[in-house]
Write a protein that holds these residues in place. Structure first.
Motif, PDB file in Angstrom:
ATOM      1  N   VAL A  30       0.862  -1.190   0.000  1.00  0.00           N
ATOM      2  CA  VAL A  30       0.000   0.000   0.000  1.00  0.00           C
ATOM      3  C   VAL A  30       0.893   1.232   0.000  1.00  0.00           C
ATOM      4  N   ILE A  31       0.602   2.162  -0.899  1.00  0.00           N
ATOM      5  CA  ILE A  31       1.351   3.422  -0.955  1.00  0.00           C
ATOM      6  C   ILE A  31       0.493   4.525  -0.340  1.00  0.00           C
ATOM      7  N   LEU A  32       1.022   5.154   0.687  1.00  0.00           N
ATOM      8  CA  LEU A  32       0.296   6.232   1.379  1.00  0.00           C
ATOM      9  C   LEU A  32       1.085   7.526   1.207  1.00  0.00           C
ATOM     10  N   VAL A  33       0.458   8.483   0.546  1.00  0.00           N
ATOM     11  CA  VAL A  33       1.121   9.769   0.307  1.00  0.00           C
ATOM     12  C   VAL A  33       0.489  10.833   1.207  1.00  0.00           C
ATOM     13  N   GLY A  34       1.334  11.473   2.030  1.00  0.00           N
ATOM     14  CA  GLY A  34       0.816  12.520   2.919  1.00  0.00           C
ATOM     15  C   GLY A  34       0.292  11.956   4.222  1.00  0.00           C
ATOM     16  N   ASP A  35      -0.376  12.830   4.995  1.00  0.00           N
ATOM     17  CA  ASP A  35      -0.809  12.399   6.336  1.00  0.00           C
ATOM     18  C   ASP A  35      -2.312  12.593   6.578  1.00  0.00           C
ATOM     19  N   ASN A  36      -3.119  12.340   5.538  1.00  0.00           N
ATOM     20  CA  ASN A  36      -4.576  12.385   5.682  1.00  0.00           C
ATOM     21  C   ASN A  36      -5.005  11.368   6.751  1.00  0.00           C
ATOM     22  N   GLN A  37      -5.715  11.860   7.772  1.00  0.00           N
ATOM     23  CA  GLN A  37      -6.072  11.024   8.931  1.00  0.00           C
ATOM     24  C   GLN A  37      -6.935   9.821   8.542  1.00  0.00           C
ATOM     25  N   ILE A  41      -0.800  -4.040  -5.642  1.00  0.00           N
ATOM     26  CA  ILE A  41      -0.351  -2.660  -5.412  1.00  0.00           C
ATOM     27  C   ILE A  41      -1.596  -1.800  -5.245  1.00  0.00           C
ATOM     28  N   LEU A  42      -1.626  -1.064  -4.149  1.00  0.00           N
ATOM     29  CA  LEU A  42      -2.773  -0.188  -3.900  1.00  0.00           C
ATOM     30  C   LEU A  42      -2.259   1.207  -3.547  1.00  0.00           C
ATOM     31  N   VAL A  43      -2.717   2.212  -4.278  1.00  0.00           N
ATOM     32  CA  VAL A  43      -2.385   3.602  -3.947  1.00  0.00           C
ATOM     33  C   VAL A  43      -3.570   4.178  -3.190  1.00  0.00           C
ATOM     34  N   GLN A  44      -3.347   4.541  -1.929  1.00  0.00           N
ATOM     35  CA  GLN A  44      -4.441   5.057  -1.104  1.00  0.00           C
ATOM     36  C   GLN A  44      -4.849   6.448  -1.599  1.00  0.00           C
ATOM     37  N   LEU A  45      -6.127   6.580  -1.928  1.00  0.00           N
ATOM     38  CA  LEU A  45      -6.656   7.876  -2.368  1.00  0.00           C
ATOM     39  C   LEU A  45      -7.290   8.606  -1.181  1.00  0.00           C
ATOM     40  N   PRO A  46      -7.377   9.944  -1.203  1.00  0.00           N
ATOM     41  CA  PRO A  46      -6.972  10.839  -2.283  1.00  0.00           C
ATOM     42  C   PRO A  46      -5.477  11.114  -2.269  1.00  0.00           C
ATOM     43  N   LEU A  47      -4.991  11.534  -3.434  1.00  0.00           N
ATOM     44  CA  LEU A  47      -3.591  11.954  -3.561  1.00  0.00           C
ATOM     45  C   LEU A  47      -3.519  13.482  -3.494  1.00  0.00           C
ATOM     46  N   PRO A  48      -2.349  14.038  -3.180  1.00  0.00           N
ATOM     47  CA  PRO A  48      -2.219  15.501  -3.183  1.00  0.00           C
ATOM     48  C   PRO A  48      -2.634  16.082  -4.537  1.00  0.00           C
ATOM     49  N   HIS A 101      -1.458  18.124  -6.667  1.00  0.00           N
ATOM     50  CA  HIS A 101      -0.522  18.289  -7.790  1.00  0.00           C
ATOM     51  C   HIS A 101      -0.209  16.966  -8.505  1.00  0.00           C
ATOM     52  N   ILE A 102      -0.796  15.884  -8.004  1.00  0.00           N
ATOM     53  CA  ILE A 102      -0.566  14.576  -8.636  1.00  0.00           C
ATOM     54  C   ILE A 102      -1.847  14.121  -9.341  1.00  0.00           C
ATOM     55  N   HIS A 103      -1.717  13.688 -10.594  1.00  0.00           N
ATOM     56  CA  HIS A 103      -2.883  13.251 -11.374  1.00  0.00           C
ATOM     57  C   HIS A 103      -3.219  11.795 -11.014  1.00  0.00           C
ATOM     58  N   GLU A 104      -4.342  11.617 -10.308  1.00  0.00           N
ATOM     59  CA  GLU A 104      -4.752  10.278  -9.860  1.00  0.00           C
ATOM     60  C   GLU A 104      -4.843   9.297 -11.022  1.00  0.00           C
ATOM     61  N   GLU A 105      -5.489   9.733 -12.103  1.00  0.00           N
ATOM     62  CA  GLU A 105      -5.727   8.851 -13.249  1.00  0.00           C
ATOM     63  C   GLU A 105      -4.401   8.314 -13.814  1.00  0.00           C
ATOM     64  N   LYS A 106      -3.450   9.218 -13.950  1.00  0.00           N
ATOM     65  CA  LYS A 106      -2.128   8.870 -14.493  1.00  0.00           C
ATOM     66  C   LYS A 106      -1.447   7.813 -13.610  1.00  0.00           C
ATOM     67  N   ILE A 107      -1.579   7.997 -12.287  1.00  0.00           N
ATOM     68  CA  ILE A 107      -0.944   7.082 -11.324  1.00  0.00           C
ATOM     69  C   ILE A 107      -1.626   5.716 -11.349  1.00  0.00           C
ATOM     70  N   LEU A 108      -2.956   5.712 -11.329  1.00  0.00           N
ATOM     71  CA  LEU A 108      -3.698   4.439 -11.302  1.00  0.00           C
ATOM     72  C   LEU A 108      -3.488   3.659 -12.602  1.00  0.00           C
ATOM     73  N   ASP A 111      -3.399  -4.806  -9.879  1.00  0.00           N
ATOM     74  CA  ASP A 111      -4.331  -3.722  -9.542  1.00  0.00           C
ATOM     75  C   ASP A 111      -5.473  -4.235  -8.672  1.00  0.00           C
ATOM     76  N   VAL A 112      -5.187  -4.424  -7.384  1.00  0.00           N
ATOM     77  CA  VAL A 112      -6.164  -5.062  -6.489  1.00  0.00           C
ATOM     78  C   VAL A 112      -7.359  -4.175  -6.150  1.00  0.00           C
ATOM     79  N   ASP A 113      -7.297  -2.895  -6.531  1.00  0.00           N
ATOM     80  CA  ASP A 113      -8.455  -2.009  -6.372  1.00  0.00           C
ATOM     81  C   ASP A 113      -9.429  -2.162  -7.540  1.00  0.00           C
ATOM     82  N   GLY A 114      -8.942  -2.737  -8.648  1.00  0.00           N
ATOM     83  CA  GLY A 114      -9.798  -2.928  -9.824  1.00  0.00           C
ATOM     84  C   GLY A 114     -10.102  -1.652 -10.586  1.00  0.00           C
ATOM     85  N   PHE A 115      -9.205  -0.649 -10.486  1.00  0.00           N
ATOM     86  CA  PHE A 115      -9.465   0.652 -11.122  1.00  0.00           C
ATOM     87  C   PHE A 115      -8.778   0.825 -12.477  1.00  0.00           C
ATOM     88  N   HIS A 116      -7.858  -0.087 -12.832  1.00  0.00           N
ATOM     89  CA  HIS A 116      -7.120   0.058 -14.081  1.00  0.00           C
ATOM     90  C   HIS A 116      -8.076  -0.106 -15.278  1.00  0.00           C
TER      91      HIS A 116
END
Length: 281
Positions: free
Chosen positions: A35-42, A92-99, A101-108, A116-121
């Motif tokens: 799991v990739i966690l970007v930032g400190d969203n509670q 691989i799971l990218v925890q949303l939301p992302l900051p 300045h980062i394009h979520e679609e591009k990352i996913l 892609d265990v979130d099934g978003f690809h």
């Protein structure tokens, strides 16, 4: 009657636990989720902790990559490219939301569709649309399991999904369609929303508005699946459905918390094992 998602998710995780024990006994590699966690969203931190605990419970390997919110898009992309190549990583799971300045679609889109265990690809979305085997978004998949658990046959039933998100609304509509239901997707621009909802044998509420749906929206004997995770006027966790007002009319209803929510994490564990199995052959 309440549909106890907590109980059902535990049952599914216990079944997974046995499968992973069997892999260990056979001396095979253990599935791994990153799991990739970007930032400190509670809220994100809480979700990630719950995912770590679930992995630990079923005996799966997990790793959390914590990154600073100020990182560049390129840095994050390089992290994902490295995980795509890592043969020991299954999910691989990218925890949303992302900051911002980062394009979520591009990352996913960059995540290997097999991991892609979130099934978003887009590749997995296309497979879902075509009714092919792929990795399915966890919350919609969890709702289908809940319906199976109450032995509910969707054939010929009218399903109304309120909410058209790519994460919940659209995929759950497709899953119901594959089970031979007649599906309506309603949303904020739908005319006569009450009348549309009142037709539903199964109402799926996914709009993110606390206690929006009261008894006026519900057909007698309908099954109500509440995806909402909101706060009421007393700051108490609640769903999109006014549970107390609807529970006597619905034949089955998911509470919040303890309904759809726990299923999402159980399905994430199942998706990780599925990704592992497909890659290991």
């Amino acid at each position: 009657m309440n549909i106890n998602g907590k109980e059902i998710s535990l049952k599914r995780k216990d079944e997974l636990k046995i499968k992973i024990e069997e892999l260990k006994k056979a001396g095979k590699r253990i599935p791994k989720l990153v799991v990739i966690l970007v930032g400190d969203n509670q809220a994100s931190q809480t979700y990630v902790r719950n995912k770590e605990k679930a992995c630990e419970y079923v005996g799966m390997l997990s790793e959390v990559i914590r990154l600073d919110a100020s990182l560049t898009e390129e840095t994050l992309m390089n992290v994902i490219k490295g995980l795509n190549k890592d043969e020991n990583v299954d999910g691989i799971l990218v925890q949303l939301p992302l900051p911002q300045h980062i394009h979520e679609e591009k990352i996913l889109d960059l995540i290997d569709s097999r991991k892609d265990v979130d099934g978003f690809h887009p590749s997995n979305v296309a497979k879902l649309l075509l009714g092919q085997d792929g990795l399915v978004p966890c919350t919609p998949q969890g709702m289908m399991v809940l319906l199976d658990e109450i032995n509910y046959d969707l054939t010929g039933k009218e399903v109304v999904v309120v909410g058209r998100s790519n994460i919940v609304g659209k995929p759950v509509a497709l899953l119901c369609l594959h089970k031979n239901a007649t599906v309506t997707i309603a949303h904020s621009r739908t005319s006569n929303l009450k009348e549309v909802c009142k037709r539903a044998d199964v109402l799926i509420a996914a709009i993110g508005q606390a206690k929006f749906f009261n008894h006026e929206y519900i057909k007698e004997g309908a099954v109500v699946l509440d995806v909402g995770m909101d706060r009421d006027e007393n700051n108490k966790l609640c769903g999109d459905v006014d549970f107390d007002d609807v529970k006597e009319i619905a034949s089955y209803i998911t509470p919040v918390p303890g309904g759809v929510g726990p299923m999402t994490i159980a399905m994430l564990m199942e998706n990780t094992l599925q990704a592992y199995t497909q890659r290991e052959g």
